[in-house]
Scaffold this motif. Sequence first.
Motif, PDB file in Angstrom:
ATOM      1  N   GLN A 184       0.854  -1.165   0.000  1.00 52.82           N
ATOM      2  CA  GLN A 184       0.000   0.000   0.000  1.00 52.82           C
ATOM      3  C   GLN A 184       0.896   1.224   0.000  1.00 52.82           C
ATOM      4  OE1 GLN A 184      -2.376  -0.428   3.478  1.00 52.82           O
ATOM      5  NE2 GLN A 184      -3.877  -1.759   2.484  1.00 52.82           N
ATOM      6  N   ASP A 185       0.793   2.045  -1.031  1.00 50.58           N
ATOM      7  CA  ASP A 185       1.648   3.225  -1.217  1.00 50.58           C
ATOM      8  C   ASP A 185       3.108   2.795  -1.099  1.00 50.58           C
ATOM      9  OD1 ASP A 185      -0.587   4.814  -1.592  1.00 50.58           O
ATOM     10  OD2 ASP A 185      -0.816   5.104   0.574  1.00 50.58           O
ATOM     11  N   ASN A 186       3.834   3.349  -0.143  1.00 54.16           N
ATOM     12  CA  ASN A 186       5.237   2.992   0.058  1.00 54.16           C
ATOM     13  C   ASN A 186       5.416   1.979   1.178  1.00 54.16           C
ATOM     14  OD1 ASN A 186       6.046   4.667  -1.982  1.00 54.16           O
ATOM     15  ND2 ASN A 186       6.336   6.424  -0.608  1.00 54.16           N
ATOM     16  N   TYR A 187       4.320   1.498   1.715  1.00 49.57           N
ATOM     17  CA  TYR A 187       4.383   0.585   2.855  1.00 49.57           C
ATOM     18  C   TYR A 187       4.242  -0.856   2.372  1.00 49.57           C
ATOM     19  CZ  TYR A 187       3.329  -1.547   7.339  1.00 49.57           C
ATOM     20  OH  TYR A 187       3.346  -2.337   8.452  1.00 49.57           O
ATOM     21  N   VAL A 188       5.154  -1.713   2.816  1.00 51.83           N
ATOM     22  CA  VAL A 188       5.088  -3.136   2.490  1.00 51.83           C
ATOM     23  C   VAL A 188       4.883  -3.903   3.786  1.00 51.83           C
ATOM     24  CG1 VAL A 188       6.346  -5.112   1.583  1.00 51.83           C
ATOM     25  CG2 VAL A 188       6.581  -2.885   0.495  1.00 51.83           C
ATOM     26  N   ARG A 189       3.917  -4.776   3.773  1.00 49.53           N
ATOM     27  CA  ARG A 189       3.643  -5.592   4.956  1.00 49.53           C
ATOM     28  C   ARG A 189       3.744  -7.047   4.531  1.00 49.53           C
ATOM     29  NH1 ARG A 189      -1.685  -7.566   7.395  1.00 49.53           N
ATOM     30  NH2 ARG A 189      -2.379  -7.095   5.314  1.00 49.53           N
ATOM     31  N   ARG A 190       4.540  -7.806   5.256  1.00 52.90           N
ATOM     32  CA  ARG A 190       4.703  -9.233   4.968  1.00 52.90           C
ATOM     33  C   ARG A 190       4.316 -10.027   6.197  1.00 52.90           C
ATOM     34  NH1 ARG A 190       9.369 -11.011   1.113  1.00 52.90           N
ATOM     35  NH2 ARG A 190       8.448 -12.914   1.849  1.00 52.90           N
ATOM     36  N   GLU A 191       3.557 -11.072   5.972  1.00 53.82           N
ATOM     37  CA  GLU A 191       3.182 -11.967   7.045  1.00 53.82           C
ATOM     38  C   GLU A 191       3.522 -13.378   6.624  1.00 53.82           C
ATOM     39  OE1 GLU A 191      -0.937 -11.442   7.800  1.00 53.82           O
ATOM     40  OE2 GLU A 191      -0.652  -9.506   8.788  1.00 53.82           O
ATOM     41  N   ARG A 192       4.143 -14.116   7.539  1.00 55.59           N
ATOM     42  CA  ARG A 192       4.476 -15.507   7.286  1.00 55.59           C
ATOM     43  C   ARG A 192       3.910 -16.351   8.409  1.00 55.59           C
ATOM     44  NH1 ARG A 192       7.708 -12.489   6.511  1.00 55.59           N
ATOM     45  NH2 ARG A 192       9.874 -12.211   6.681  1.00 55.59           N
ATOM     46  N   ARG A 193       3.372 -17.476   8.033  1.00 51.71           N
ATOM     47  CA  ARG A 193       2.824 -18.392   9.031  1.00 51.71           C
ATOM     48  C   ARG A 193       3.337 -19.785   8.696  1.00 51.71           C
ATOM     49  NH1 ARG A 193      -3.521 -19.268   9.717  1.00 51.71           N
ATOM     50  NH2 ARG A 193      -3.169 -20.363   7.795  1.00 51.71           N
ATOM     51  N   TYR A 194       3.883 -20.441   9.698  1.00 52.17           N
ATOM     52  CA  TYR A 194       4.440 -21.769   9.504  1.00 52.17           C
ATOM     53  C   TYR A 194       4.081 -22.637  10.691  1.00 52.17           C
ATOM     54  CZ  TYR A 194       7.748 -25.555   8.981  1.00 52.17           C
ATOM     55  OH  TYR A 194       8.305 -26.795   8.855  1.00 52.17           O
ATOM     56  N   GLY A 195       3.690 -23.836  10.418  1.00 47.92           N
ATOM     57  CA  GLY A 195       3.389 -24.766  11.496  1.00 47.92           C
ATOM     58  C   GLY A 195       3.627 -26.186  11.028  1.00 47.92           C
ATOM     59  N   SER A 196       4.151 -26.997  11.896  1.00 50.04           N
ATOM     60  CA  SER A 196       4.414 -28.388  11.570  1.00 50.04           C
ATOM     61  C   SER A 196       4.025 -29.240  12.771  1.00 50.04           C
ATOM     62  CB  SER A 196       5.892 -28.571  11.238  1.00 50.04           C
ATOM     63  OG  SER A 196       6.169 -29.931  11.017  1.00 50.04           O
ATOM     64  N   PHE A 197       3.234 -30.267  12.513  1.00 51.15           N
ATOM     65  CA  PHE A 197       2.779 -31.157  13.563  1.00 51.15           C
ATOM     66  C   PHE A 197       3.028 -32.585  13.135  1.00 51.15           C
ATOM     67  CE2 PHE A 197       0.158 -27.379  13.719  1.00 51.15           C
ATOM     68  CZ  PHE A 197       0.191 -27.047  15.055  1.00 51.15           C
ATOM     69  N   SER A 198       3.393 -33.424  14.076  1.00 48.94           N
ATOM     70  CA  SER A 198       3.622 -34.829  13.771  1.00 48.94           C
ATOM     71  C   SER A 198       3.255 -35.661  14.991  1.00 48.94           C
ATOM     72  CB  SER A 198       5.087 -35.054  13.395  1.00 48.94           C
ATOM     73  OG  SER A 198       5.292 -36.392  13.051  1.00 48.94           O
ATOM     74  N   ARG A 199       2.646 -36.799  14.720  1.00 47.64           N
ATOM     75  CA  ARG A 199       2.271 -37.683  15.810  1.00 47.64           C
ATOM     76  C   ARG A 199       2.253 -39.111  15.295  1.00 47.64           C
ATOM     77  NH1 ARG A 199      -2.623 -36.567  19.931  1.00 47.64           N
ATOM     78  NH2 ARG A 199      -1.943 -38.054  21.482  1.00 47.64           N
ATOM     79  N   SER A 200       2.703 -40.057  16.119  1.00 50.61           N
ATOM     80  CA  SER A 200       2.777 -41.464  15.731  1.00 50.61           C
ATOM     81  C   SER A 200       1.892 -42.312  16.627  1.00 50.61           C
ATOM     82  CB  SER A 200       4.218 -41.964  15.812  1.00 50.61           C
ATOM     83  OG  SER A 200       5.028 -41.272  14.891  1.00 50.61           O
ATOM     84  N   PHE A 201       1.352 -43.389  16.035  1.00 52.09           N
ATOM     85  CA  PHE A 201       0.449 -44.287  16.749  1.00 52.09           C
ATOM     86  C   PHE A 201       0.828 -45.728  16.452  1.00 52.09           C
ATOM     87  CE2 PHE A 201      -1.788 -40.396  15.808  1.00 52.09           C
ATOM     88  CZ  PHE A 201      -2.367 -40.077  17.024  1.00 52.09           C
ATOM     89  N   ASP A 202       0.682 -46.603  17.443  1.00 49.49           N
ATOM     90  CA  ASP A 202       0.928 -48.022  17.283  1.00 49.49           C
ATOM     91  C   ASP A 202      -0.314 -48.663  16.670  1.00 49.49           C
ATOM     92  OD1 ASP A 202       1.267 -50.843  19.523  1.00 49.49           O
ATOM     93  OD2 ASP A 202       1.983 -50.593  17.476  1.00 49.49           O
ATOM     94  N   VAL A 203      -0.139 -49.364  15.556  1.00 44.14           N
ATOM     95  CA  VAL A 203      -1.267 -50.006  14.876  1.00 44.14           C
ATOM     96  C   VAL A 203      -1.042 -51.513  14.768  1.00 44.14           C
ATOM     97  CG1 VAL A 203      -2.078 -47.982  13.618  1.00 44.14           C
ATOM     98  CG2 VAL A 203      -0.262 -49.379  12.639  1.00 44.14           C
ATOM     99  N   THR A 204      -0.577 -52.112  15.852  1.00 43.11           N
ATOM    100  CA  THR A 204      -0.245 -53.533  15.864  1.00 43.11           C
ATOM    101  C   THR A 204      -1.440 -54.409  15.524  1.00 43.11           C
ATOM    102  OG1 THR A 204       1.456 -53.114  17.505  1.00 43.11           O
ATOM    103  CG2 THR A 204       0.708 -55.373  17.286  1.00 43.11           C
ATOM    104  N   ASN A 205      -2.603 -54.157  16.081  1.00 43.65           N
ATOM    105  CA  ASN A 205      -3.775 -55.006  15.866  1.00 43.65           C
ATOM    106  C   ASN A 205      -4.736 -54.441  14.832  1.00 43.65           C
ATOM    107  OD1 ASN A 205      -2.975 -56.948  17.768  1.00 43.65           O
ATOM    108  ND2 ASN A 205      -3.635 -55.596  19.415  1.00 43.65           N
ATOM    109  N   ILE A 206      -4.203 -53.696  13.860  1.00 46.05           N
ATOM    110  CA  ILE A 206      -5.006 -53.058  12.819  1.00 46.05           C
ATOM    111  C   ILE A 206      -4.695 -53.716  11.473  1.00 46.05           C
ATOM    112  CG2 ILE A 206      -5.441 -50.875  11.614  1.00 46.05           C
ATOM    113  CD1 ILE A 206      -6.425 -50.921  14.510  1.00 46.05           C
ATOM    114  N   ASN A 207      -5.740 -53.914  10.669  1.00 48.56           N
ATOM    115  CA  ASN A 207      -5.564 -54.396   9.299  1.00 48.56           C
ATOM    116  C   ASN A 207      -5.100 -53.201   8.466  1.00 48.56           C
ATOM    117  OD1 ASN A 207      -5.684 -55.487   6.779  1.00 48.56           O
ATOM    118  ND2 ASN A 207      -7.830 -56.087   6.900  1.00 48.56           N
ATOM    119  N   THR A 208      -3.797 -53.019   8.341  1.00 49.32           N
ATOM    120  CA  THR A 208      -3.231 -51.809   7.745  1.00 49.32           C
ATOM    121  C   THR A 208      -3.505 -51.683   6.255  1.00 49.32           C
ATOM    122  OG1 THR A 208      -1.106 -52.936   7.493  1.00 49.32           O
ATOM    123  CG2 THR A 208      -1.419 -51.606   9.485  1.00 49.32           C
TER     124      THR A 208
END
Length: 140
Positions: free
Chosen positions: A84-108
Amino acid sequence: MLNLMPFSHREDNLFNYLDNLEKNFFGDMDQNLSQFRTDILDDGDHYTMKADLPGFAKEDIHIDLNDNTLTIHAEHNEENETKQDNYVRRERRYGSFSRSFDVTNINTSDIDASYTNGVLELKLPKLEVTVPEPRKIEVK
């Protein structure tokens, strides 16, 4: 007797004060940054897992299966730039999620996944349990 009370034990020292100040200001970092909330329901012949992943596109979610470990990984990277005019605005958004589960008795081989309105839903069919037939062993 006081240790059995359902109240937190208060220790008046500088280290506990600073630790509590940090937790109150930033929240519990381990719980908020690396994990997402999941519910797992037992529906008889299968389990239903619901994972809250709001703000992610379907393409940002990856589900990997390695041996008996199911890993859900979601990564979001967004950059916006507004001039806008001479003004520059920058926004950054970053997110990372990870989760593990045991599926021993699951028909994978029959796991199904869907993503709707910020909720990832997995149908995890149970393995059929085979009970060996009883038999008699003769003594010779």
